[in-house]
Design an enzyme around this catalytic site. Structure first.
Site, PDB file in Angstrom:
ATOM      1  N   TYR A  18      47.861  21.931  42.133  1.00  0.00           N
ATOM      2  CA  TYR A  18      48.764  21.207  41.229  1.00  0.00           C
ATOM      3  C   TYR A  18      50.172  21.154  41.840  1.00  0.00           C
ATOM      4  CZ  TYR A  18      44.989  21.527  37.787  1.00  0.00           C
ATOM      5  OH  TYR A  18      43.780  21.422  37.134  1.00  0.00           O
ATOM      6  N   ARG A  65      51.154  31.686  37.887  1.00  0.00           N
ATOM      7  CA  ARG A  65      49.843  31.757  38.536  1.00  0.00           C
ATOM      8  C   ARG A  65      49.900  31.261  39.980  1.00  0.00           C
ATOM      9  NH1 ARG A  65      43.683  29.391  37.323  1.00  0.00           N
ATOM     10  NH2 ARG A  65      42.861  31.488  37.396  1.00  0.00           N
ATOM     11  N   GLY A 149      37.009  33.424  33.402  1.00  0.00           N
ATOM     12  CA  GLY A 149      36.893  31.996  33.123  1.00  0.00           C
ATOM     13  C   GLY A 149      35.515  31.610  32.633  1.00  0.00           C
TER      14      GLY A 149
HETATM   15  C1  LIG Z   1      36.118  24.879  32.079  1.00  0.00           C
HETATM   16  C2  LIG Z   1      37.096  25.450  33.077  1.00  0.00           C
HETATM   17  C3  LIG Z   1      38.356  24.861  33.223  1.00  0.00           C
HETATM   18  C4  LIG Z   1      39.270  25.360  34.139  1.00  0.00           C
HETATM   19  N1  LIG Z   1      40.498  24.780  34.262  1.00  0.00           N
HETATM   20  C5  LIG Z   1      41.420  25.278  35.124  1.00  0.00           C
HETATM   21  C6  LIG Z   1      42.708  24.711  35.245  1.00  0.00           C
HETATM   22  O1  LIG Z   1      43.052  23.746  34.558  1.00  0.00           O
HETATM   23  N2  LIG Z   1      43.563  25.257  36.125  1.00  0.00           N
HETATM   24  C7  LIG Z   1      43.223  26.342  36.878  1.00  0.00           C
HETATM   25  O2  LIG Z   1      44.026  26.826  37.664  1.00  0.00           O
HETATM   26  N3  LIG Z   1      41.997  26.896  36.806  1.00  0.00           N
HETATM   27  C8  LIG Z   1      41.100  26.399  35.944  1.00  0.00           C
HETATM   28  N4  LIG Z   1      39.850  26.943  35.877  1.00  0.00           N
HETATM   29  C9  LIG Z   1      39.512  28.021  36.807  1.00  0.00           C
HETATM   30  C10 LIG Z   1      39.656  29.375  36.136  1.00  0.00           C
HETATM   31  O3  LIG Z   1      40.986  29.612  35.729  1.00  0.00           O
HETATM   32  C11 LIG Z   1      39.211  30.490  37.075  1.00  0.00           C
HETATM   33  O4  LIG Z   1      40.159  30.644  38.102  1.00  0.00           O
HETATM   34  C12 LIG Z   1      37.861  30.235  37.706  1.00  0.00           C
HETATM   35  O5  LIG Z   1      36.930  29.822  36.727  1.00  0.00           O
HETATM   36  C13 LIG Z   1      37.328  31.495  38.410  1.00  0.00           C
HETATM   37  O6  LIG Z   1      37.252  32.582  37.532  1.00  0.00           O
HETATM   38  P1  LIG Z   1      35.866  33.032  36.860  1.00  0.00           P
HETATM   39  O7  LIG Z   1      34.920  33.358  37.995  1.00  0.00           O
HETATM   40  O8  LIG Z   1      36.211  34.211  35.986  1.00  0.00           O
HETATM   41  O9  LIG Z   1      35.381  31.846  36.063  1.00  0.00           O
HETATM   42  C14 LIG Z   1      38.921  26.466  34.942  1.00  0.00           C
HETATM   43  C15 LIG Z   1      37.666  27.067  34.784  1.00  0.00           C
HETATM   44  C16 LIG Z   1      36.747  26.568  33.878  1.00  0.00           C
HETATM   45  C17 LIG Z   1      35.399  27.259  33.763  1.00  0.00           C
END
Ligand SMILES: Cc1cc2nc3c(=O)[nH]c(=O)nc-3n(C[C@H](O)[C@H](O)[C@H](O)COP(=O)(O)O)c2cc1C
Length: 192
Positions: A18, A65, A149
């Site tokens: 971003y 972040r 996430g």
């Molecule tokens: C539905 C969804 C939407 C997400 N949207 C964003 C976002 O807008 N910006 C961002 O930096 N990360 C976003 N992420 C990434 C999460 O913040 C996270 O970094 C990523 O899922 C890895 O972590 P996890 O293994 O616990 O899911 C999103 C993840 C999911 C599943």
């Protein structure tokens, strides 16, 4: 507006391709003014955004972040990434933010360096870790807290499930990051 609407805080998004991350990137930042070129210049926008957000809502309501060397959108901080995050984190320290949130995609050296550099609470998001490793960075004292996430998306009752050792729903990758309306966002079942 988020604070007025009742939120406890705002996270400044310096990650994942971003806008702020694009300023940090060695390849994405093509500027020839004081916002481009040297590391001090590439972090300037991040710091200035943080400054105005803190002035508006207070440091205790502000997080930041980062996602070092997560090449989303093609943004690449380049060979001096460690140096860049050292400079960024050192300057962010001066704001005494609520927390720093690091999405971690495997560069352990940078994570360890951020841990040393950052004076405040560090939230680590070790991407795509298995359930068994959910708290690995807490256990190793690398993180003060961890964020979740995919598991949270797929389990509206995640905390209750973890506390009671109830198996988790698996997130469906086909309905993530696509425009399916509510499908895959609000329809995962609770355990009961
Ligand atoms: C539905 C969804 C939407 C997400 N949207 C964003 C976002 O807008 N910006 C961002 O930096 N990360 C976003 N992420 C990434 C999460 O913040 C996270 O970094 C990523 O899922 C890895 O972590 P996890 O293994 O616990 O899911 C999103 C993840 C999911 C599943």
């Amino acid at each position: 507006m988020a604070i007025e609407a009742g939120a406890d805080g705002v996270e400044i998004h310096g990650a994942n391709g971003y806008l702020i991350h694009q300023f940090l990137g060695a390849n994405s930042n093509q500027r020839a003014d004081e916002y481009g070129g040297s590391i001090a210049n590439r972090i300037r926008f991040a710091i200035e955004v943080t400054q105005v957000v803190v002035e508006e809502i207070g440091s205790e309501h502000t997080g930041f972040r980062v996602s070092p060397l997560n090449l989303l959108g093609g943004v690449n901080e380049g060979e001096h990434a460690a140096e860049l995050y050292h400079a960024l984190v050192s300057q962010l320290n001066e704001f005494h933010l609520a927390y720093l949130h690091m999405m971690h995609v495997g560069h352990e050296d940078i994570l360890n360096q951020v841990r040393l550099d950052w004076d405040g609470p560090l939230m680590v998001n070790r991407a795509n870790r298995s359930l068994e490793k959910l708290t690995v960075d807490l256990d190793n004292h690398v993180a003060d807290l961890v964020s979740v996430g995919n598991y949270a998306l797929a389990n509206p009752d995640l905390v209750a499930r973890l506390k009671n050792k109830i198996p988790l729903n698996k997130p469906n990758p086909e309905t993530i990051y696509v425009n399916n309306g509510a499908v895959g966002y609000t329809d995962y079942p609770t355990a009961d």
